[in-house]
Design an enzyme around this catalytic site. Structure first.
Site, PDB file in Angstrom:
ATOM      1  N   GLY A  24      60.691  16.671 -56.055  1.00 18.70           N
ATOM      2  CA  GLY A  24      60.466  16.948 -54.642  1.00 18.70           C
ATOM      3  C   GLY A  24      59.085  17.521 -54.364  1.00 18.70           C
ATOM      4  N   GLN A  25      58.860  17.854 -53.089  1.00 17.58           N
ATOM      5  CA  GLN A  25      57.531  18.318 -52.681  1.00 17.58           C
ATOM      6  C   GLN A  25      57.099  19.558 -53.467  1.00 17.58           C
ATOM      7  OE1 GLN A  25      57.224  20.246 -48.887  1.00 17.58           O
ATOM      8  NE2 GLN A  25      55.007  19.983 -48.760  1.00 17.58           N
ATOM      9  N   ASP A  76      66.081  15.631 -62.051  1.00 16.33           N
ATOM     10  CA  ASP A  76      66.247  15.144 -60.673  1.00 16.33           C
ATOM     11  C   ASP A  76      67.259  14.015 -60.726  1.00 16.33           C
ATOM     12  OD1 ASP A  76      65.755  14.204 -57.892  1.00 16.33           O
ATOM     13  OD2 ASP A  76      64.034  15.535 -58.031  1.00 16.33           O
ATOM     14  N   TYR A  94      71.053  22.277 -42.491  1.00 16.36           N
ATOM     15  CA  TYR A  94      70.166  22.773 -43.547  1.00 16.36           C
ATOM     16  C   TYR A  94      70.020  24.308 -43.444  1.00 16.36           C
ATOM     17  CZ  TYR A  94      65.567  23.447 -45.849  1.00 16.36           C
ATOM     18  OH  TYR A  94      64.518  23.883 -46.627  1.00 16.36           O
ATOM     19  N   LYS A 100      71.161  27.393 -45.920  1.00 21.67           N
ATOM     20  CA  LYS A 100      70.248  28.413 -46.453  1.00 21.67           C
ATOM     21  C   LYS A 100      70.791  29.821 -46.177  1.00 21.67           C
ATOM     22  CE  LYS A 100      67.056  25.782 -48.262  1.00 21.67           C
ATOM     23  NZ  LYS A 100      67.076  25.553 -49.723  1.00 21.67           N
TER      24      LYS A 100
HETATM   25  N1  SER Z   1      59.966  22.670 -44.573  1.00 25.05           N
HETATM   26  C1  SER Z   1      61.371  22.611 -44.346  1.00 25.05           C
HETATM   27  C2  SER Z   1      61.723  21.600 -43.331  1.00 25.05           C
HETATM   28  O1  SER Z   1      60.886  21.294 -42.513  1.00 25.05           O
HETATM   29  C3  SER Z   1      61.908  23.937 -43.909  1.00 25.05           C
HETATM   30  O2  SER Z   1      62.206  24.697 -45.020  1.00 25.05           O
HETATM   31  O3  SER Z   1      62.810  21.147 -43.319  1.00 25.05           O
END
Ligand code: SER
Length: 321
Positions: free
Chosen positions: A13-14, A36, A141, A145
């Site tokens: 990932g990034q 991954d 999301y 978190k």
């Molecule tokens: N960078 C993420 C997003 O834009 C936020 O943690 O989903």
């Protein structure tokens, strides 16, 4: 000193792409295992294909490589997550619970969980947002978190585990591409500018969000993980911050390097997500507890991004994750 063997989930990932290289640099090739769900060829470390939902295989890998630390980066980001909330919840939250349970039962001595500015929501004060504020996220999301942080706090205390977490702002780096996030525009815009293309921005020009250069994000992660345990007072996500800007601010800064650069604003469903987050962050708790401090200013970040991307594009189209 005990030899540490580190496993990273979501290493393609990034953030994973860059963090994996840094961990290999610090701990050595033989002490880092990148994992991954699929393989791509941009990480030069040991690799195992791993689906975090496959607990049996996960456990096998932990034993095979005598893993002692896990950086759990695998997850779906905010915008992509909205396409299928139940799937996102399953991967993001149950995936974390798999990691926590495996860690508890298999002698893992340290865990990193990336939290995010997505924990914030409607009821959160938007400016200079403090560590402990009302959290009422609007995205699945963000819900993952917040609850992830709560589970980290619970496992830390209940089972005396060493779990550490940061609330990353939007991360900007030249080394990798984000996918499916709301802050992705701040990376995409650089690629367009360097390629002399017009940028079509999916947010309004005045949408202010907290952001950070990749180098600082990696530095914060390593600092947090290497700090003596007694310094880590919070068992849930620490606020960290560098700078905040709007699409128009970054456009104008890039224009200094590319005077002909053009932008058009066509906000889509991601605008609502961005509006539900905060504009700036107070990270004094991280500064007090483990001496966190970013190095890059907004202007310095833009200069560095352009310099690196120019070099990358000179070699041809980048093959980023
Ligand atoms: N960078 C993420 C997003 O834009 C936020 O943690 O989903």
């Amino acid at each position: 000193m005990q030899k540490e063997n580190i496993l990273i989930t979501g290493s393609n990932g990034q953030i994973g792409t860059v963090l994996s290289q840094k961990l290999i640099e610090i701990y050595g090739y033989d002490n880092v295992l990148t994992t991954d769900i699929g393989h791509i060829d941009n990480i030069h470390g040991r690799f195992e294909k791993l689906d975090i939902m496959d607990v049996g295989h996960f456990k096998e890998i932990i034993h095979k490589y005598r893993i002692t630390q896990i950086y759990h980066l695998a997850s779906l980001l905010s915008a992509k997550g909205e396409k299928d909330p139940m799937f996102t919840w399953n991967i993001n939250l149950n995936g974390l619970l798999n990691v926590l349970n495996l860690a508890k039962d298999n002698n893992i001595n340290k865990i990193f969980f990336p939290s995010s500015i997505a924990v914030f929501g409607e009821t959160t004060p938007k400016l200079n947002t403090a560590q402990d504020v009302p959290l009422l996220p609007d995205t699945v999301y963000g819900i993952g978190k917040v609850t992830g942080e709560l589970w980290c706090n619970y496992y830390s205390k209940r089972y005396d585990m060493d779990i550490r977490s940061l609330r990353y702002p939007g991360i900007i780096g030249y080394q990798s591409l984000p996918g499916g996030g709301t802050t992705d525009y701040a990376v995409d815009i650089f690629h367009k500018a360097v390629k002399h293309e017009k940028y079509n921005c999916f947010l309004e020009k005045d949408t202010m969000m907290p952001m950070m250069y990749m180098d600082d994000a990696i530095h914060a992660t390593i600092m947090l993980m290497e700090a003596p345990k007694e310094k880590i007072k919070l068992k849930y996500g620490y606020n960290i911050a560098a700078f905040s800007f709007t699409p128009e601010d970054i456009y104008l800064e890039i224009k200094k390097y590319y005077p002909d650069f053009e932008i058009e604003y066509n906000p889509d469903f991601r605008q609502k997500i961005a509006d539900s987050w905060v504009k700036s962050i107070d990270d004094s708790k991280a500064r007090e507890d483990w001496a966190w401090k970013p190095e890059y200013t907004f202007e310095h970040m833009v200069e560095s991004m352009i310099r690196h991307l120019r070099a990358i594009y000179k070699e041809g189209e980048p093959t980023l994750s």
